[in-house]
Design a protein around this motif. Sequence first.
Motif, mmCIF file in Angstrom:
data_model
loop_
_atom_site.group_PDB
_atom_site.id
_atom_site.type_symbol
_atom_site.label_atom_id
_atom_site.label_comp_id
_atom_site.label_asym_id
_atom_site.label_seq_id
_atom_site.Cartn_x
_atom_site.Cartn_y
_atom_site.Cartn_z
ATOM 1 N N SER A 22 0.871 -1.272 0.045
ATOM 2 C CA SER A 22 -0.045 0.224 0.158
ATOM 3 C C SER A 22 1.005 1.331 -0.028
ATOM 4 O O SER A 22 0.498 2.271 -0.660
ATOM 5 C CB SER A 22 -0.973 0.007 1.297
ATOM 6 O OG SER A 22 -0.184 0.008 2.548
ATOM 7 N N LYS A 23 1.829 1.204 0.599
ATOM 8 C CA LYS A 23 2.941 2.434 0.556
ATOM 9 C C LYS A 23 3.528 2.490 -0.822
ATOM 10 O O LYS A 23 3.756 3.712 -1.032
ATOM 11 C CB LYS A 23 3.842 2.278 1.882
ATOM 12 C CG LYS A 23 3.345 2.516 3.255
ATOM 13 C CD LYS A 23 4.457 2.401 4.116
ATOM 14 C CE LYS A 23 3.980 2.637 5.547
ATOM 15 N NZ LYS A 23 5.092 2.642 6.448
ATOM 16 N N VAL B 246 3.857 5.362 -6.005
ATOM 17 C CA VAL B 246 3.901 5.388 -7.327
ATOM 18 C C VAL B 246 3.067 6.381 -8.043
ATOM 19 O O VAL B 246 3.291 6.893 -8.934
ATOM 20 C CB VAL B 246 3.784 3.853 -7.777
ATOM 21 C CG1 VAL B 246 3.407 3.897 -9.316
ATOM 22 C CG2 VAL B 246 4.750 2.918 -7.556
ATOM 23 N N VAL B 247 1.844 6.528 -7.183
ATOM 24 C CA VAL B 247 0.919 7.351 -7.720
ATOM 25 C C VAL B 247 1.219 8.709 -7.646
ATOM 26 O O VAL B 247 1.158 9.551 -8.379
ATOM 27 C CB VAL B 247 -0.735 7.486 -7.063
ATOM 28 C CG1 VAL B 247 -1.525 8.268 -7.402
ATOM 29 C CG2 VAL B 247 -1.014 5.608 -7.595
#
Length: 68
Positions: A16-17, A22-23
């Motif tokens: 999740s991190k 990346v986003v």
Amino acid sequence: MRVYRLFHPAADNDTSKMLIDVVSYSCINYSFLLIPIYLIETNKIFDSHPFLYYLFYLLVLVIIPVLL
């Protein structure tokens, strides 16, 4: 992110991190390139110079993120 990990290996992170990284990195990348992308699309470069159009998007999607 994979290219970065090749040069700076680290322990496995939480997925999740990594997704947030990346986003956010993609948003920063496109914010730097917003004006050139806008100019390429509004001037209809694809109709007059398709090779340069594809070269530009190769830079935007692959080369510039690796360099940053």
